[in-house]
Design a protein around this motif. Sequence first.
Motif, PDB file in Angstrom:
ATOM      1  N   UNK A 200       0.809  -1.231   0.000  1.00  0.00           N
ATOM      2  CA  UNK A 200       0.000   0.000   0.000  1.00  0.00           C
ATOM      3  C   UNK A 200       0.838   1.275   0.000  1.00  0.00           C
ATOM      4  N   UNK A 201       0.165   2.360  -0.205  1.00  0.00           N
ATOM      5  CA  UNK A 201       0.793   3.680  -0.167  1.00  0.00           C
ATOM      6  C   UNK A 201       0.760   4.202   1.270  1.00  0.00           C
ATOM      7  N   UNK A 231      -4.984   2.891   1.489  1.00  0.00           N
ATOM      8  CA  UNK A 231      -5.626   2.173   2.586  1.00  0.00           C
ATOM      9  C   UNK A 231      -7.119   2.488   2.592  1.00  0.00           C
ATOM     10  N   UNK A 232      -7.926   1.447   2.748  1.00  0.00           N
ATOM     11  CA  UNK A 232      -9.373   1.617   2.735  1.00  0.00           C
ATOM     12  C   UNK A 232     -10.006   1.316   1.395  1.00  0.00           C
ATOM     13  N   UNK A 233      -9.192   0.901   0.409  1.00  0.00           N
ATOM     14  CA  UNK A 233      -9.738   0.514  -0.897  1.00  0.00           C
ATOM     15  C   UNK A 233     -10.727  -0.640  -0.720  1.00  0.00           C
ATOM     16  N   UNK A 237     -10.541  -5.619  -7.876  1.00  0.00           N
ATOM     17  CA  UNK A 237     -10.745  -6.430  -9.082  1.00  0.00           C
ATOM     18  C   UNK A 237      -9.604  -6.280 -10.082  1.00  0.00           C
ATOM     19  N   UNK A 238      -9.107  -5.061 -10.255  1.00  0.00           N
ATOM     20  CA  UNK A 238      -8.041  -4.834 -11.235  1.00  0.00           C
ATOM     21  C   UNK A 238      -6.762  -5.556 -10.817  1.00  0.00           C
ATOM     22  N   UNK A 239      -6.424  -5.502  -9.551  1.00  0.00           N
ATOM     23  CA  UNK A 239      -5.216  -6.182  -9.070  1.00  0.00           C
ATOM     24  C   UNK A 239      -5.356  -7.698  -9.204  1.00  0.00           C
ATOM     25  N   UNK A 240      -6.522  -8.214  -8.857  1.00  0.00           N
ATOM     26  CA  UNK A 240      -6.750  -9.655  -8.944  1.00  0.00           C
ATOM     27  C   UNK A 240      -6.647 -10.121 -10.390  1.00  0.00           C
ATOM     28  N   UNK A 241      -7.212  -9.366 -11.307  1.00  0.00           N
ATOM     29  CA  UNK A 241      -7.136  -9.721 -12.734  1.00  0.00           C
ATOM     30  C   UNK A 241      -5.690  -9.769 -13.207  1.00  0.00           C
ATOM     31  N   UNK A 242      -4.884  -8.834 -12.744  1.00  0.00           N
ATOM     32  CA  UNK A 242      -3.465  -8.810 -13.147  1.00  0.00           C
ATOM     33  C   UNK A 242      -2.718 -10.024 -12.598  1.00  0.00           C
ATOM     34  N   UNK A 243      -2.971 -10.373 -11.338  1.00  0.00           N
ATOM     35  CA  UNK A 243      -2.297 -11.527 -10.740  1.00  0.00           C
ATOM     36  C   UNK A 243      -2.680 -12.823 -11.467  1.00  0.00           C
ATOM     37  N   UNK A 257      -5.504  -4.781   8.351  1.00  0.00           N
ATOM     38  CA  UNK A 257      -6.371  -5.965   8.395  1.00  0.00           C
ATOM     39  C   UNK A 257      -7.668  -5.870   7.594  1.00  0.00           C
ATOM     40  N   UNK A 258      -8.432  -4.787   7.661  1.00  0.00           N
ATOM     41  CA  UNK A 258      -9.690  -4.769   6.892  1.00  0.00           C
ATOM     42  C   UNK A 258      -9.460  -4.858   5.379  1.00  0.00           C
TER      43      UNK A 258
END
Length: 434
Positions: A200-201, A231-233, A237-243, A257-258
């Motif tokens: 995260x940033x 933080x708090x995103x 979906x975009x990150x999961x698609x890339x992975x 944690x959240x």
Amino acid sequence: MESKTGTTRRDLLRAAGLGLTFPLLSACGGLAGGGNSSKNQAKSALKIGFVSPRTGAAAGFGEPDAYVLDLAKKSLTSLTVNGTEYAVQILDRDSQSNPQRSAQVANDLINSDQVDLMLTTSTPETVNPVSDACEAAGVPCVSTVVPWEAWYFGRGAKPDQKDAYKFTYHFCFGVDQFHNMYTHEWPQVPTNKKVGVMWPNDSDGNAIRAALGPLLKQSGYTIVDPGAYTDGTNDFSAQIAKFKAEDCQIFNAFPIPPDFATFWRQAAQQGYVPKIAQIAKTGLFPSQVEALGDIGIGIAGGAYWTPTFPYKSSLTGVDSKALGDGYQATGKQWNQQLGPSLALFDVAAAVLKAAGNPKDKLGVANAMKTLSVDTPIGKLEWGKGPNANVVATPILGGQWIKSTDPKYKVDFVLVENSSDPNVPVAAKLQEYKP
């Protein structure tokens, strides 16, 4: 005439008739004996502040606070230094996992309560603002459970500075310990060595991106980084698609944690299942893993303390096994925060004694420079770390499995010990299969 305390000549004359002259003169500083007695009483008391996240996003770190504080208060009711006995008061405050609140309670402890020493723990959101407040006010502070680079550089120190801070000191693992852990743990499961990262940033994420990423590349891993996120995103979906597109068989994250809970549930829904799911900053405590349900079983994490550490507290005499057992006797499962939180009080007692005059704030800060003290996480020795302010401590690799003890749902087993071979390994890393 009116004194600085608001007492008039008429008040003194009236008090004389009532037999109250002595207390009024004492309040005005009019009798030398009364004034000095008050000052001597003030000098005979020591105040220690303790700031941690008891509520908010990082509340998991504060779960064992009440137990640790009880141990510390029983062992530290008083402290004798150079023949003088000081009563000790421990003032604990909840940072609410919020940087602004952390700074506020730190300044209150400094200015209103006039603490002699500050202790703080768990995540940059709590620790860094407290450390900054102490550095600005000239109050000695000892902190832990923030990767030391996120604490040292995250507060403004430059890479070429070896003694950036005068009053603030720290003990915690760092990037080298994470690198050792990952490169000893990950080869236990065959993968394509492609690592999808969620960094995260924030202070943790930026420190890890700058230092850990290059080290992993040098060790032959390909880093797939979709970029720093806020933080708090709530939509990954975009990150999961890339992975998925890059076939990242290893996943690594340093989220609050959240955010991880949100990401991991979305990853399961969208079909991203890495062979290794390596999580830091969350997934540290049983409550966090249990909250994920079945998709929490098999997550790999780091341990900065477990009941199998072969060390004990110099303040309380309690060893690691007894520390874990004692906490579990309260009805809760052991929590790795027990070790470093108790270690803070080991350091506090040791440095206040080492200073010679525990009321001399600069003297206490200077005593930290060469302090050596035994704690549940091992011996801490300042002056031998990566810089003058930091002791780099171990972090070992482990994995969450279903518990064989019917009292608990999950258990954490160590799978590598490269940072401290004295701690026994209990298992081999298994492929993540929800």
